[in-house]
Design an enzyme around this catalytic site. Structure first.
Site, PDB file in Angstrom:
ATOM      1  CB  SER A 126       8.784  -3.451   6.525  1.00  0.00           C
ATOM      2  OG  SER A 126       9.159  -4.189   7.670  1.00  0.00           O
ATOM      3  CB  SER A 167      11.241  -6.544   7.529  1.00  0.00           C
ATOM      4  OG  SER A 167      10.175  -6.607   6.626  1.00  0.00           O
ATOM      5  CE  LYS A 214       9.831  -2.342  10.640  1.00  0.00           C
ATOM      6  NZ  LYS A 214       9.996  -3.754  10.218  1.00  0.00           N
TER       7      LYS A 214
END
Lengths: 476, 484
Positions: free
Chosen positions: B153, B177, B78
């Site tokens: 996210s 997330s 990420k």
């Protein structure tokens, strides 16, 4: 009407740790800008602070030396504000739970001992420095100082006069230096002082509205800035006005304080507990260990100097103002010097010579044992007090021992009765008028005769013997 | 063979057997990326050259029979975890050109095990969002339905795993997330106990809630990654000084007699029927494997979302103060310092990030602190106690991961409150600091994945991995692949 001032001081002391408070960067002063930085103290994304245990130890030391209660549970908080020298946009400080609370130190003003309360001592990180160059519409930022550990030492509003404030600062500085946690250099900014000041009619219980004065960066200015601000506030009140709560800046060039920002413009720092650091838990055992390792502090040393060495208060106070001075004194006494004599020489000639060269006692070229040796020569009568002054200055400048100087320069005191009598006879013969007057009752003329004989003997006559012989001859 | 379809443990086997080289595996992944990335848009940065260098280094180890657990395995990261020399953007314009001169602890640990950084994945800007629609660059698509969002996210990481654009991925989870996008993309996502994994190098959103964890194709792969990334880190004071167990050891152990808590507050009116039915079926399946379902109560659940949005935004308002245009990242010009600050932050941050900074600044302000931040901290303690109390009687708690399957792009983008509610089942876990995992447990009639959340005690990831593995081994949901 008579007024009294109410003063509280907030002192920032840079700690003498080798590395910064939350990263491993060096804290050395005066390096090239931004050479002592890393992602942590520059506030790069994703990095985290890790507490330097030495900073914690120093804060605890200071708390113990100022009679504070050490918190076994305390924590860091974030103080949020924007400024280019503050890389994270917040300063890691302590807010609700500081490491030390509820202490005091004692000061002596006009012979009276007074307790000044310490509200709290907390740890925090220093900010960097903005450097503005004339002409350019830009500034430079140097982050070498960002993250250097600070202690903020907050006093109670117990101080009433600028003089007390100076004494408080001096005592605090002495304690910090004794502990070795701060070098106490106000000019270089490693010791900084902000003051909260208000005035009130003498006898009134309620405090007046206070103003905070910042940027006081020398001992001299502590007194001057406070004196100015007190006068200013009294004038405002006497003219029927009201003191407003504001932050004022001391301008040392103009010798005045000027408004920097009012209450309305005061920052809302939005403090909240620092989530990147776990709360600090300190074991009592460690606190006890630190306590046991504390050096003898100024107050106790002063009392000991007075009782152990029979020194007057004044001497004891001055000799213990710095640990290095006290150490020098004790070394000289240990080497055989009579305490009061050592004290006199140190406070007089030694301090004068050091001051002339702007030197501290750490840089003193003279060894304590050299002073003791010289005092021994005086005791033995080898040199007189007067000659000793020359010898001392010579020792200081050349580093040679007293005995060598005395020999080299032929400064040995003349204690030969015959030689002195001879010189005295000559002076009496040369000055019949003065002899007449002396005999007629003008006894103060004795000094004149001593001077003449000393001059003739190049100052080497044993003063005691000279006095006796002179008196005897003049009364014949 | 389609090597890109493999998970970590399968890839490990064939790499070590020399059936495929690290380069060939990487080729396969890049070919896959080439064919589907236009549709999915999972990646912000693909450092191909560096990836091949890492592959060659790993191959040497493999060839000499010294392979480490991730030698030659391409993993997606990420884009809020710092990678030295490779730009790390947080999907924000303000960091669009930021190249960290340091490495996050998690990626350092993956490197020690020979992983290949395949790419940096898209996220909601600074991890603030539940759909990747708040990315400053573009929205990632759900591989199961390209009109829908992948969740967020960590939507880029979840989509990359689901679309087989990597072997596994790391995400970060502040309020769901990792778990919510894993659920919406039909993959496994684990949020470890707060303090289990170092946060050093993870660009902070809300420091007291953020935690890095794996997003993988199956439960075993999550256990493998947990073994690598867990453990005390001297660079993170909040990482726990606990020894890390071998999380793969519990896989395959029986779950007979294990008490599974079903919190009544998580099965409420208005919940998506298909989601509810799938979760109920999953509970029955666990029961058939010997687990004992027990109804429990987590009475403060209703306050979780409000509590979270006070605490997370408060911390965020401070964490994001460093992006001021002075030192690095984007800077907008201004006639003076204040204007430079304001222009930089106005142009550099997206609207959701700004909304949260404003909210958090407000809740920390003097006069409001006690009513908001302090009160929220107190409620957080109550929520934590709810879990502690529940775990006195049960070994794990089972809930849906998300109240709905993947929603359409744009569906909730205009309504932040609706968007916030998509994390309603995951947020409490972050507030309590306990571990939670999402595993696939079914599909809607539209063929959209549904996720099951299993929550464990503090530092008891082993139990939730054990339960997840038992469930996974008795179902086929994780084997289904989207049709791309």
């Amino acid at each position: 009407m008579k007024y009294e001032a109410v003063i509280g001081l907030e002192v920032h002391a840079q700690m003498l740790t080798d590395t910064k408070i939350f990263c491993g960067c060096s804290t050395k002063f005066g390096s090239e800008p931004n050479t002592q930085t890393c992602p942590v103290c520059i506030g790069m994304p994703g990095v985290l602070p890790v507490l330097n245990n030495k900073a914690l130890e120093f804060a605890i030391k200071t708390g113990l030396a100022t009679n504070c209660k050490i918190s076994t549970y305390s924590r860091f908080a974030r103080k949020n504000y924007f400024y280019p020298d503050l890389p994270k946009g917040y300063q890691i400080s302590q807010y609700e739970l500081p490491i030390c609370e509820h202490g005091f130190i004692e000061i002596i003003v006009d012979g009276e001992v007074k307790k000044i309360g310490i509200t709290r001592i907390h740890m925090e990180e220093d900010a960097g420095k903005n450097i503005h160059e004339d002409g350019g519409n830009y500034s430079f930022v140097d982050l070498n100082r960002a993250g250097v550990p600070l202690m903020e030492i907050v006093s109670e509003p117990d101080i009433r006069t600028p003089k007390e404030a100076v004494e408080y600062m001096k005592k605090l500085r002495a304690i910090l230096r004794y502990l070795g946690v701060c070098d106490g250099n106000m000019e270089q900014g490693s010791l900084r002082c902000d003051a909260n000041i208000s005035v009130r009619p003498l006898g009134q219980k309620e405090y007046g509205t206070r103003a905070e004065v910042k940027n006081i960066n020398s001992f001299k200015f502590v007194e001057k800035a406070l004196e100015y601000e007190i006068k200013r506030q009294i004038k405002v009140v006497e003219e029927g006005g009201k003191v407003i709560q504001e932050t004022r800046l001391w301008d040392s060039n103009k010798g005045i304080t000027e408004s920097m920002r009012g209450k309305e413009e005061a920052h809302d720092y939005r403090y909240f507990p620092e989530p990147d650091l776990v709360p600090i838990t300190v074991e009592q055992k460690w606190i006890d260990e630190i306590k046991a390792s504390l050096p003898e502090l100024p107050d106790i040393k002063r009392e000991r100097f007075a009782s152990e060495f029979g020194l007057p208060e004044y001497d004891a106070d001055l000799l213990t103002s710095e640990k290095s001075i006290a150490d020098w004194f004790e070394a000289a006494v240990k080497a055989g010097g009579q305490p009061k004599a050592v004290s006199n020489w140190m406070m007089g000639d030694l301090m004068r010579l050091l001051n002339e060269e702007n030197k501290t006692i750490e840089k003193c070229p003279l060894k304590p044992s050299q002073l003791a040796d010289m005092l021994r020569l005086m005791d033995k009568g080898t040199i007189s007090g007067k000659i000793a002054k020359t010898v001392f200055e010579n020792m200081y400048k050349t580093g040679k021992d007293a005995e060598a100087i005395v020999k080299e320069k032929g400064l040995v005191q003349v204690s030969d009765e015959g030689a002195i009598e001879k010189a005295v006879d000559e002076v009496i013969a040369k000055n019949p008028k003065e002899v007449e007057r002396y005999k007629g009752g003008e006894e103060k003329l004795l000094g004149f005769f001593v001077g003449q004989v000393m001059k003739a003997m190049k100052g080497k006559a044993n003063p005691q013997m000279l006095n006796e012989i002179l008196k005897k001859k003049l009364s014949q | 063979m389609d090597y890109y379809r493999l998970g970590i443990s399968e890839a490990r086997k064939i790499l070590d057997k020399k059936e495929v080289s690290a380069r060939e595996l990487l080729d396969s992944i890049y070919q896959r990326i080439e064919s589907v990335e236009d549709k999915v848009k999972a990646y912000v940065t693909l450092p191909k050259e560096k990836a091949y260098e890492m592959a060659d280094m790993s191959q040497k180890k493999i060839s000499s029979g010294q392979s480490a657990s991730l030698s030659g395995i391409p993993i997606a990261i990420k884009d809020n975890m710092c990678t030295k020399g490779i730009r790390t953007t947080c999907s924000s314009k303000i960091l669009a050109n930021f190249i960290p001169p340091y490495e996050s602890t998690v990626t350092s640990r993956l490197s020690e095990q020979g992983y290949i950084l395949i790419g940096k994945t898209n996220l909601d800007e600074f991890a603030m969002g539940s759909s990747t629609e708040n990315s400053g660059f573009f929205t990632t698509k759900n591989p199961w339905d390209l009109e829908r969002i992948p969740g967020g996210s960590s939507g880029g990481s979840a989509a990359a795993v689901a679309a087989d654009e990597c072997i596994a991925a790391l995400g970060s989870d502040t309020g769901g997330s990792i778990r919510q996008p894993a659920s919406l993309c039909g993959v496994v996502g684990l949020k470890p106990t707060y303090g289990r994994v170092s946060r050093y190098g993870l660009v902070a959103f809300a420091s007291s809630l953020d935690q890095i964890g794996p997003i993988t194709k199956d439960v075993k792969d999550s256990a493998i990654l947990m073994n690598i990334i867990s453990g005390k880190d001297p660079l993170d004071s909040t990482s726990a000084p606990l020894t890390v167990p071998d999380f793969t050891k519990v896989l395959g152990q029986e779950i007979k007699g294990l008490k599974i808590g079903i919190p009544k507050e998580y099965f409420i009116e208005g919940m998506d029927k298909e989601v509810e039915a799938s979760v109920m079926d999953a509970i029955k399946k666990l029961e058939s494997l010997g687990a004992i379902p027990v109804e429990i109560s987590l009475p403060h659940t209703g306050y979780a979302v409000a509590t979270y949005y006070v605490l997370a935004t408060s911390e965020a308002s401070s964490n994001l103060a460093r992006y001021d245009g002075v030192k690095y990242g984007f800077r907008a010009e201004g006639k003076d310092l204040l204007e430079m600050y304001m222009n930089t932050r106005a142009q550099g941050f997206g609207s959701e990030v700004k909304r949260r900074i404003i909210l958090g600044t407000y809740t920390l302000s003097s006069g409001y602190y006690d009513a908001y931040y302090k009160k929220a901290q107190q409620v957080r303690t109550l929520i934590k106690r709810d879990f502690e109390k529940a775990f006195k009687t049960v070994d794990a708690i089972v809930t849906p991961t998300s109240p709905t399957a993947a929603f359409k792009a744009g569906e909730k983008a205009g309504d932040p409150l609706q968007m916030y509610l998509s994390d309603i089942f995951t947020i409490s876990v972050n507030l309590a600091g306990v571990p939670g995992i999402s595993i696939p447990c079914g599909f809607t009639s539209n063929n959209l994945p549904i996720g099951l959340q299993i929550i464990g005690k503090h530092f008891d990831e082993e139990t939730i991995l054990k339960v997840s593995y038992a469930y996974e081994q008795s179902t086929d949901w994780h084997k289904r692949k989207p049709n791309l």
